[in-house]
Design an enzyme around this catalytic site. Structure first.
Site, PDB file in Angstrom:
ATOM      1  N   ASN A  45       1.007  -1.184  -0.143  1.00 16.29           N
ATOM      2  CA  ASN A  45       0.084  -0.026  -0.108  1.00 16.29           C
ATOM      3  C   ASN A  45       0.766   1.256  -0.075  1.00 16.29           C
ATOM      4  O   ASN A  45       1.898   1.357   0.712  1.00 16.29           O
ATOM      5  CB  ASN A  45      -0.873  -0.006   1.414  1.00 16.29           C
ATOM      6  CG  ASN A  45      -1.753   1.285   1.166  1.00 16.29           C
ATOM      7  OD1 ASN A  45      -1.298   2.332   1.736  1.00 16.29           O
ATOM      8  ND2 ASN A  45      -2.891   1.037   0.911  1.00 16.29           N
ATOM      9  N   ALA A  88      -4.779  -0.290  -2.723  1.00 19.08           N
ATOM     10  CA  ALA A  88      -5.255   1.181  -2.713  1.00 19.08           C
ATOM     11  C   ALA A  88      -6.810   1.160  -1.679  1.00 19.08           C
ATOM     12  O   ALA A  88      -7.582   0.347  -1.940  1.00 19.08           O
ATOM     13  CB  ALA A  88      -5.810   1.946  -4.016  1.00 19.08           C
ATOM     14  N   GLU A  89      -6.480   2.057  -0.758  1.00 18.04           N
ATOM     15  CA  GLU A  89      -7.681   2.100   0.213  1.00 18.04           C
ATOM     16  C   GLU A  89      -9.285   2.016  -0.102  1.00 18.04           C
ATOM     17  O   GLU A  89      -9.987   1.721   0.336  1.00 18.04           O
ATOM     18  CB  GLU A  89      -7.624   2.932   1.273  1.00 18.04           C
ATOM     19  CG  GLU A  89      -6.290   2.913   2.139  1.00 18.04           C
ATOM     20  CD  GLU A  89      -5.336   3.817   1.667  1.00 18.04           C
ATOM     21  OE1 GLU A  89      -4.865   4.935   2.292  1.00 18.04           O
ATOM     22  OE2 GLU A  89      -4.650   3.674   0.709  1.00 18.04           O
ATOM     23  N   ASN A  90      -9.218   2.633  -1.691  1.00 21.14           N
ATOM     24  CA  ASN A  90     -10.424   2.876  -1.998  1.00 21.14           C
ATOM     25  C   ASN A  90     -10.930   1.599  -2.509  1.00 21.14           C
ATOM     26  O   ASN A  90     -12.377   1.711  -2.871  1.00 21.14           O
ATOM     27  CB  ASN A  90     -10.595   4.491  -3.220  1.00 21.14           C
ATOM     28  CG  ASN A  90      -9.587   3.752  -4.239  1.00 21.14           C
ATOM     29  OD1 ASN A  90      -8.325   3.731  -3.875  1.00 21.14           O
ATOM     30  ND2 ASN A  90     -10.150   3.913  -5.392  1.00 21.14           N
ATOM     31  N   SER A 107     -11.150  -3.162   1.305  1.00 18.14           N
ATOM     32  CA  SER A 107      -9.900  -2.864   1.231  1.00 18.14           C
ATOM     33  C   SER A 107      -9.364  -2.689   2.750  1.00 18.14           C
ATOM     34  O   SER A 107      -8.173  -2.960   2.944  1.00 18.14           O
ATOM     35  CB  SER A 107     -10.144  -1.354   0.521  1.00 18.14           C
ATOM     36  OG  SER A 107      -8.703  -1.097   0.356  1.00 18.14           O
TER      37      SER A 107
END
Length: 461
Positions: A269, A291-293, A333
């Site tokens: 990440n 990716a966090e989204n 995520s």
């Protein structure tokens, strides 16, 4: 069953003063329900509590307009301010005109999910040892401390999808699902705007990202707005700072150094800002970016003339998925992040302490800040690399004995990569294992006020 409304205005006509309204959207401008936001502004409901990742920036069609229109009394956000981007909400919070609650991104989505699932609260390892722990119950499970977080139900949710039918079934595209489903599930009244309204059955059941039972009203998007520029953290990549009259590594060279440290087949990440540049040095390698989204296995899109607005990373950069990649929402995520499944996490920092404490979301005296997903990531137990300049723009050291900035997480940093050196935390102390050629140990020590050691054999960067 009929959930279709003729216009965003009709769908929001009965939103009452004092309502809590969750507005999904990512970064400064990705996949916000802009038509609904404008309709809510024009409808004029006052005293609102707005729940969002952020209120966006740089446009007259993002949730910031509700603040500008004096409709907001309280905010629950992950980002209330960003470096170099003054905002109306920041000014009103500082003036005491709006109440603010800051919530880590992954905990925000989890609190919404809990509300939708009928769960009143849950324990989380995130925020332990930080200012956000204050006033909350802390309990030990095994050898770790956890903070009690309460569910966050709302009156109304405004979300955006790709397609929907008259039953309210919603399909999302690319990495733009992020908060939409969890926000809708937490709401008494969930309103979705979509690019296309289709007949029942056109959306295959397995492609439904949000079942219609959670959706109250469906409207067609009324206006198309320009895509965000998508260059967060990628500016001035080739600039070099000078120390002692000598050039240090450029931002691009720092990122290249981190990319070289990552093992093959690593799940990684990258935080916003400087860490985003690492992605430019992973193409052609087997490193798998997260990716966090809600994206796993992607490359940055260098030619943004060929972009798809529904594919972007957590920093807002447009991406292209690799073969074998996957997209999902932010709930999944952060399951990936907090469960420790990531091989490495690269985060920017304002400060790192001798104990490995990380501070990267606010400066001393700042009203609010930008937490994003950093607290969730840093609390995961995964390998954390802090990527930052050795000193800030005013020449103040960023490697310190004790952090004066608010903590993101205690004792989480394993490696620090700066524009002068690589420091690895070994047996509780940071050890310099690599230096930029032309710089001496004495020079590094003189601008590093934490206790450090030097390896017997120091590599050249």
């Amino acid at each position: 069953m009929q959930k279709l409304f003729d216009s965003p205005a009709a769908a929001l006509a009965d939103v009452a003063d004092g309502s809590s309204v969750a507005i999904a959207g990512f970064g400064v401008g990705h996949s916000y329900p802009n038509s609904l936001v404008i309709a809510l502004r024009d409808q004029g409901a006052r005293g609102l509590c707005i729940v969002a990742n952020s209120l966006g920036a740089g446009g007259d069609f993002r949730p910031q307009i509700l603040v500008q229109n004096d409709q907001v009394k309280r905010l629950v956000l992950s980002f209330s301010s960003r470096p170099g981007l003054p905002s109306p909400e920041e000014a009103k919070v500082a003036a005491g005109e709006i109440e603010l609650e800051l919530v880590p991104q992954g905990i925000l989505v989890e609190r919404m999910r809990a509300a939708g699932a009928g769960l009143p609260a849950f324990y989380s390892p995130v925020t332990v040892g930080t200012p956000l722990q204050a006033g909350k119950e802390v309990r030990s499970f095994g050898d770790r401390s956890f903070v009690l977080e309460h569910a966050l139900p709302v009156d109304v949710a405004l979300i955006r999808g790709y397609r929907a039918d008259r039953f309210g079934n919603v399909e999302f595209r690319g990495s733009s699902a992020h908060f939409h489903a969890s926000f809708a599930k937490a709401a008494k009244l969930a309103v979705v705007e979509v690019e296309e309204i289709v007949e029942p059955g056109v959306i295959a059941p397995e492609r439904v990202g949000l079942p219609g039972i959670f959706v109250s009203r469906v409207v067609h998007t009324t206006t198309t707005y320009p895509a965000p520029k998508g260059l967060m953290g990628r500016r001035a990549a080739d600039s070099n700072r000078e120390y002692f009259g000598k050039p240090a590594l450029s931002r691009s060279e720092m990122a290249q150094r981190v990319a070289a440290m990552l093992p093959d087949d690593a799940y990684v990440n990258l935080g916003s800002g400087l860490p985003t540049l690492v992605a430019g040095h992973t193409q052609g390698k087997t490193i798998i970016l997260h990716a966090e989204n809600g994206a796993l296995g992607y490359d940055l899109l260098e030619d943004t003339t060929d972009l798809d607005v529904d594919f972007f990373d957590a920093a807002g950069n447009f991406i292209r998925m690799r073969p074998g990649g996957a997209v999902f929402d932010s709930v999944v995520s952060f399951e990936v992040a907090r469960s420790g499944r990531l091989s490495a996490i690269v985060l920017g920092a304002y400060q790192v302490s001798a104990q490995g404490d990380l501070a990267n979301w606010a400066l001393p005296g700042q009203i609010g800040g930008g937490i994003g997903g950093a607290m969730d990531l840093a609390a995961s137990g995964s390998h954390v690399i802090a990527l930052m300049e050795h000193c800030d723009s005013k020449g103040n050291p960023k490697l310190v004995q004790t952090c004066s900035c608010p903590l993101t997480a205690p004792a989480c940093v394993d490696v620090v990569v700066t524009d002068l050196a690589v420091l690895e935390r070994i047996d509780g102390r940071f050890v310099v294992t690599a230096l930029v050629e032309g710089f001496t140990r004495d020079e590094i020590q003189s601008i590093t006020p934490m206790k450090i050691d030097f390896a017997d054999q120091i590599r050249a960067m």
